[in-house]
Design a protein around this motif. Structure first.
Motif, short mmCIF file in Angstrom:
data_model
loop_
_atom_site.label_atom_id
_atom_site.label_comp_id
_atom_site.label_asym_id
_atom_site.label_seq_id
_atom_site.Cartn_x
_atom_site.Cartn_y
_atom_site.Cartn_z
N PRO A 134 6.84 -9.04 3.77
CA PRO A 134 6.80 -8.78 2.33
C PRO A 134 8.05 -8.06 1.82
N VAL B 235 10.32 -9.12 -1.32
CA VAL B 235 10.63 -8.21 -2.44
C VAL B 235 12.13 -8.16 -2.67
N TYR C 65 5.83 -8.53 -9.84
CA TYR C 65 5.73 -8.68 -8.39
C TYR C 65 6.52 -7.59 -7.67
N HIS D 75 4.90 -4.42 -5.29
CA HIS D 75 5.07 -4.43 -3.84
C HIS D 75 6.12 -3.43 -3.35
N SER D 76 6.64 -2.62 -4.25
CA SER D 76 7.63 -1.61 -3.84
C SER D 76 7.55 -0.44 -4.81
#
Length: 157
Positions: A2, A6, A110, A114-115
């Motif tokens: 992932p 990212v 997104y 995810h970060s």
């Protein structure tokens, strides 16, 4: 894996921002800066439509009323411009710019999902810098060849 996704999405987001700026600066060659800058208001129109089409997100009536207001204002500005052909070229270029900008904004969801904010922001900034420097590394003879495609693209508008 992932993390790699990212990074790739954040770099793509940065590149999309740069691409939208290309359309913006091209539109500036056809209309006044104040009118072209006002055309950025098309982005809040494109974003909810894209969110609905891609994610099925439904908005409240007041949001659709705001979209209608922005459309009316953008078209009114287009009609207020003195040069008929140039105003529509700049309008169409800004529609492309706003679509690309909306795609970049959709990618943010997104990235930041995810970060951390700092990492996502840093990666998107690196994407902007890389995509800004990359054209400077392309040989000028190749860029002259691409100039013909730019003219053909604008002729289609």
């Amino acid at each position: 894996m992932p993390l790699l996704q990212v990074v790739a999405v954040a770099l793509l987001k940065g590149a999309l921002i740069q691409i939208s700026q290309v359309f913006y600066f091209e539109a500036l060659s056809y209309s006044e800066a104040s009118i072209v800058a006002a055309y950025w208001n098309i982005t809040p129109i494109v974003l909810p439509i894209a969110s609905f089409l891609l994610f099925g997100k439904v908005f409240q009536f007041r949001h659709y009323l705001g979209i209608a207001t922005l459309i009316t204002a953008s078209v009114s500005l287009c009609l207020a411009n003195a040069n008929f052909e140039a105003r529509w070229k700049s309008f169409y270029l800004m529609i492309f710019a706003c679509c690309v900008q909306a795609a970049a904004l959709l990618l943010e969801e997104y990235i930041f999902g995810h970060s951390s904010f700092f990492v996502g922001y840093l990666l998107a900034t690196v994407g902007i810098i890389i995509s800004g420097i990359l054209p400077l590394l392309i040989p000028s003879r190749f860029l002259r060849h691409l100039q013909g495609y730019r003219i053909a693209f604008l002729f289609c508008l």
